[in-house]
Scaffold this active site. Structure first.
Site, PDB file in Angstrom:
ATOM      1  N   ASP A  49     -13.349   0.397  91.445  1.00  0.00           N
ATOM      2  CA  ASP A  49     -11.958   0.032  91.726  1.00  0.00           C
ATOM      3  C   ASP A  49     -11.012   0.782  90.793  1.00  0.00           C
ATOM      4  O   ASP A  49     -11.282   0.929  89.606  1.00  0.00           O
ATOM      5  CB  ASP A  49     -11.753  -1.482  91.528  1.00  0.00           C
ATOM      6  CG  ASP A  49     -12.294  -2.276  92.709  1.00  0.00           C
ATOM      7  OD1 ASP A  49     -12.641  -1.649  93.726  1.00  0.00           O
ATOM      8  OD2 ASP A  49     -12.360  -3.502  92.606  1.00  0.00           O
TER       9      ASP A  49
ATOM     10  N   ASP B 243      -8.467   0.422  88.907  1.00  0.00           N
ATOM     11  CA  ASP B 243      -7.603  -0.277  87.969  1.00  0.00           C
ATOM     12  C   ASP B 243      -8.304  -0.282  86.617  1.00  0.00           C
ATOM     13  O   ASP B 243      -9.372   0.312  86.459  1.00  0.00           O
ATOM     14  CB  ASP B 243      -7.298  -1.704  88.459  1.00  0.00           C
ATOM     15  CG  ASP B 243      -8.552  -2.503  88.752  1.00  0.00           C
ATOM     16  OD1 ASP B 243      -9.654  -2.064  88.347  1.00  0.00           O
ATOM     17  OD2 ASP B 243      -8.449  -3.563  89.386  1.00  0.00           O
TER      18      ASP B 243
ATOM     19  N   TYR C 256      -5.406  -0.856  98.716  1.00  0.00           N
ATOM     20  CA  TYR C 256      -5.887  -1.678  97.605  1.00  0.00           C
ATOM     21  C   TYR C 256      -4.861  -2.757  97.265  1.00  0.00           C
ATOM     22  O   TYR C 256      -3.695  -2.443  96.990  1.00  0.00           O
ATOM     23  CB  TYR C 256      -6.140  -0.785  96.394  1.00  0.00           C
ATOM     24  CG  TYR C 256      -6.890  -1.461  95.271  1.00  0.00           C
ATOM     25  CD1 TYR C 256      -8.201  -1.892  95.466  1.00  0.00           C
ATOM     26  CD2 TYR C 256      -6.299  -1.668  94.038  1.00  0.00           C
ATOM     27  CE1 TYR C 256      -8.894  -2.501  94.435  1.00  0.00           C
ATOM     28  CE2 TYR C 256      -6.988  -2.278  93.013  1.00  0.00           C
ATOM     29  CZ  TYR C 256      -8.287  -2.692  93.215  1.00  0.00           C
ATOM     30  OH  TYR C 256      -8.977  -3.307  92.199  1.00  0.00           O
TER      31      TYR C 256
ATOM     32  N   CYS D  84     -51.319 -47.635  37.736  1.00  0.00           N
ATOM     33  CA  CYS D  84     -52.142 -46.723  36.925  1.00  0.00           C
ATOM     34  C   CYS D  84     -52.229 -47.140  35.471  1.00  0.00           C
ATOM     35  O   CYS D  84     -52.976 -46.537  34.701  1.00  0.00           O
ATOM     36  CB  CYS D  84     -51.619 -45.296  37.031  1.00  0.00           C
ATOM     37  SG  CYS D  84     -49.943 -45.113  36.359  1.00  0.00           S
TER      38      CYS D  84
ATOM     39  N   CYS E 292     -42.768 -46.257  37.043  1.00  0.00           N
ATOM     40  CA  CYS E 292     -43.811 -45.441  36.442  1.00  0.00           C
ATOM     41  C   CYS E 292     -43.331 -44.008  36.255  1.00  0.00           C
ATOM     42  O   CYS E 292     -42.583 -43.467  37.070  1.00  0.00           O
ATOM     43  CB  CYS E 292     -45.057 -45.482  37.318  1.00  0.00           C
ATOM     44  SG  CYS E 292     -46.483 -44.634  36.587  1.00  0.00           S
TER      45      CYS E 292
ATOM     46  N   CYS F 277     -46.818 -41.926  41.566  1.00  0.00           N
ATOM     47  CA  CYS F 277     -46.925 -43.388  41.551  1.00  0.00           C
ATOM     48  C   CYS F 277     -45.583 -44.010  41.891  1.00  0.00           C
ATOM     49  O   CYS F 277     -44.537 -43.563  41.385  1.00  0.00           O
ATOM     50  CB  CYS F 277     -47.393 -43.858  40.172  1.00  0.00           C
ATOM     51  SG  CYS F 277     -47.684 -45.651  40.087  1.00  0.00           S
TER      52      CYS F 277
END
Length: 813
Positions: free
Chosen positions: A25, A27, A243, A707, A729, A734
């Site tokens: 086209d 354009d 066009y 522990c 702890c 732990c």
């Protein structure tokens, strides 16, 4: 991806060819696509000889002419399209995302059918087009009718009735109008002071451009601009018109106009007029005028092939083809000629006038049936003649507001302001209707919807006229300069995007104006609280988890600050901030260290009594991971939000909250105990300075119930137990924990962990809860929680915040 076959075909053909002739086209957009084709073909064959064919109609003579006059493709046209595409995409995507995510869930939008399909779009051409509609609507709404008065005069004779118009028009002062009227009544004799007869011409229209085609189809047939362009495209593809996308309204000298007219001689409706037009004796032919616009690409729209109607044509096809043909025949015709008579009279020094027109030669009006040029004849009057008016009245009326914009009016406004192009204007108008920003009635007149008016009102209240055409008009002018070579592509891109970025940042900072404007027209939805809490806020960075939404700074109901993902609840990525923050605001300063960027820095203000004395109250910080000050303050002060921050998310897996660790640490969900996990508390390796107290000489130490190792004495920072001391702890693996006051009352029993207490529970409950944690340890391994001091533990109740149980066993449930 659906064009890959075309790409392969082009590569195969180009590899065997010497020449490439581009028939896209004619354009700017076509030129841009042409360069895409060149890129594909030259990739397969670098030695191609590249040419461009410029044509305006799919007919023999145009195709032969284009082939004989090949030119080189125009890089400047393609650059102008690249600029437009990038500007429109960046601006449209930014503002559309901003509007949609901010507003769609906050209000009850009565037009919505599917929440996921609601898009509150913004376009740099679409919004000024909406602005024209809203501005005219506001003019109508603000109009206050005002009464006026005028003097009416008529005179009857044997030749008919003549109506004379008061040359003052009308007056808004009733007293003045009454005095003048009474003067005329007291001396009613009318004296003819002037009789003028002159020839008047009504000129034919200029050659047809795209905008005029759309405007006239709307005015004559009430056909939408979108439908007009669709039908015109069909006619062009079939070879019946030239066009249809052109700004040109003047024919070049090389155009063979007479040949075009000759092709129409056989038509049953306008064929006889075409024959008269070609007959030199009639003198009907006139070279067309020039409207002053020429896009240097296409001629005006004109017929290229004769047709008396094809079998597959709809009524719209017949109408558009007829308009194109009749318009062309009219523009090469002589103007209509009329004789106009104007008579002026004097009554008590007040002037009145009347006009009449007689058509001498219709000329182009014979074929252009869409226009009329009538006028009533008036009796013959002579200079100095006197008569008594038949009626002399004091008439009243009220001012009226302007009408709503018709589609032709709207196209005219867009064309005048430079909004859009001849090929895109109808798309912008259609988008207003598709987005429910405006409606169009049966007379093709536009009214804004509540949504359209609210959005324009919100931006207007911000002080930025984003709905006005000025910004876009400047952009269009710059794009035209790129196509002409007077400005560079990069220069225009940089200027436009910086200008709109400033507008975007201000709009984001003033988003409350949009909320206020929307609140005028819509009720808040029951999701509005969620929207306020999770979707509002200033953008800090892109979310690193979902990679889709932005992270925003917001203030929670408890007064603490956080940076959360806008994709909530699907994405629950969050960065907790120190609990000592009294105020925070996102700045435009971008961190130079953190990536991926941009990461906007935040201006913090801390409560002085809640931070150590060696820290400043004001701090410009970054949440991207590089800020050691924020990391330290989180460890020292906590975040003030431990009890409800650990609920696993949905849609994106578990919650991915982060603290202020360096990006090289990776995903914090998988870091284990070395770094804070869900809520960003201090780790066991880096105990909080304010939350750990080592047991000194003379103090009774508590052995670990698991522990046997000696425990550290620490101070809790949770909201429920702030200041309360407990033993835990030292061993990282732990999880032993006991409150100091429970330990002092004999709450510790050997090494079975039974000394861990739950707030408000009995000793039996405490023992059972801690034992259950051990039993369920494997089931909970995928969920990480944080203890009062920040160490990761494997269980915490999200109701009361204690680490000794889950919510299903909470005594406060």
């Amino acid at each position: 991806q659906d064009k890959t076959d075309i790409e392969k075909t082009l590569e195969q053909e180009a590899s065997r060819c010497q020449w490439l002739i581009l028939w896209l086209d004619c354009d700017r957009e076509g030129e841009n696509i042409a360069f895409e084709v060149v890129e594909v073909c030259t990739r397969a064959n670098r030695n191609l000889n590249v040419w461009r064919a410029r044509f305006s109609a799919l007919i023999d003579r145009e195709i032969h002419y284009a082939m004989q006059h090949l030119i080189r493709p125009n890089q400047l046209f393609a650059d102008a399209v690249d600029v437009r595409q990038e500007i429109d995409l960046r601006i449209g995507a930014s503002f559309t995302r901003f509007q949609t995510m901010l507003l769609k869930d906050a209000f009850l939008l009565d037009f919505r059918t599917d929440d996921r399909s609601v898009v509150l779009s913004y376009g740099p051409c679409q919004f000024p087009t909406l602005g024209f509609v809203v501005e005219r609507y506001w003019e109508i709404q603000s109009h206050e009718p005002e009464e006026f008065w005028g003097i009416g005069c008529t005179h009857s004779s044997e030749e008919g009735v003549t109506t004379f118009n008061w040359m003052r028009g009308h007056l808004f002062d009733y007293t003045c109008a009454t005095i003048l009227y009474e003067m005329c009544v007291q001396e009613p004799t009318a004296t003819v002071t002037s009789v003028r007869q002159q020839e008047k011409l009504k000129y034919p229209p200029y050659p047809l451009s795209t905008i005029e085609l759309e405007k006239r189809a709307s005015r004559y047939f009430r056909m939408s601009s979108e439908q007009t362009m669709k039908v015109a495209e069909d006619l062009y593809q079939a070879g019946f018109i030239s066009y249809p996308r052109t700004e040109t309204d003047c024919f070049s000298e090389r155009t063979d106009l007479r040949t075009i007219v000759q092709e129409q001689q056989g038509h049953p409706a306008w064929g006889s007029y075409a024959q008269r037009l070609l007959d030199p004796e009639t003198g009907l032919w006139k070279n067309p005028g020039a409207g002053g616009h020429d896009d240097k690409a296409h001629p005006p729209i004109h017929p290229t092939k004769f047709s008396s109607g094809e079998s597959g044509w709809s009524q719209d096809h017949h109408k558009v083809y007829e308009l194109v043909v009749r318009h062309f025949l009219a523009c090469v015709s002589q103007p209509a000629i009329g004789a106009e008579t104007t008579v002026e009279i004097d009554i008590a020094s007040e002037q009145f006038s009347a006009s009449g027109r007689a058509i001498i030669a219709k000329n182009y009006l014979d074929v252009y049936r869409f226009e009329k040029w009538g006028g009533s004849l008036i009796p013959a009057y002579a200079y100095g003649q006197q008569f008594i008016p038949t009626t002399l009245t004091l008439d009243s009326g009220v001012t009226r507001p302007p009408p709503l914009l018709s589609e032709a009016d709207l196209l005219g406004c867009m064309d005048k302001a430079g909004i859009g192009t001849d090929a895109t204007m109808h798309d912008h108008i259609k988008k207003l209707l598709d987005r429910c920003y405006a409606t169009k009635d049966s007379n093709t007149r536009f009214s804004p919807t509540k949504l359209g008016e609210a959005l324009v009102m919100g931006y207007d209240d911000m002080g930025y006229e984003l709905w006005k055409p000025h910004l876009r008009a400047m952009m269009e002018s710059d794009m035209k300069s790129v196509s002409m070579g007077t400005k560079r592509k990069g220069e225009v891109l940089e200027a436009c995007l910086q200008q709109m970025k400033a507008c975007f940042l201000d709009a984001r900072a003033n988003k409350e104006k949009l909320f206020e404007a929307m609140g005028v027209f819509f009720e808040r939805s029951n999701r509005s609280q969620t929207a306020d809490q999770h979707m509002s806020g200033d953008i800090v960075r892109k979310c690193g988890l979902c990679q889709e939404s932005d992270m925003v700074l917001r203030k929670k109901p408890d007064g603490n600050f956080m940076v959360g993902c806008l994709g909530y609840p699907q994405c629950r990525n969050v960065v907790w901030l120190p609990g000592s923050v009294s105020s925070a605001s996102v700045t435009t300063v971008v961190c130079s260290t953190c990536s991926p960027g941009p990461v906007y820095m935040i201006q913090f203000k801390f409560r002085q009594l809640e931070i150590p004395p060696n820290y400043n109250v004001d701090h410009l910080g970054c949440v991207g991971g590089c800020d050691s000050v924020l990391r330290q303050l989180v460890e020292i002060c906590g975040t003030g939000s431990r009890s409800n921050s650990n609920v696993p998310g949905t849609g994106q897996g578990q919650t991915s909250s982060s603290s202020f660790n360096h990006p090289q640490h990776g995903n914090l969900r998988n870091r284990g105990a070395a770094h804070p996990t869900t809520t960003g508390r201090s780790s066991a390796r880096h105990p909080s300075p304010s939350s750990t107290t080592h047991v000194g000489a003379g103090e009774s130490s508590v052995p670990c119930g698991s522990c046997g190792a000696p425990c550290n004495l620490r101070t809790a920072n949770t909201a429920a137990n702030r200041g309360r001391q407990f033993y835990s702890c030292q061993a990282q693996s732990c999880n032993f924990f006991v409150w100091k006051d429970d330990a002092g009352s004999g709450g510790v029993r050997g090494g079975d962990g039974g000394g861990v207490s739950r707030r408000g529970g009995s000793s039996n409950q405490r023992g059972r809860g801690w034992g259950r944690r051990r039993h369920d340890e494997q089931r909970r391994a995928t969920t990480s929680f944080v203890s009062a001091t920040g160490e990761p533990v494997s269980g915490r109740c999200f109701l009361c915040g204690e680490p000794s149980h889950f919510a299903n066993e909470c005594p406060n449930r």
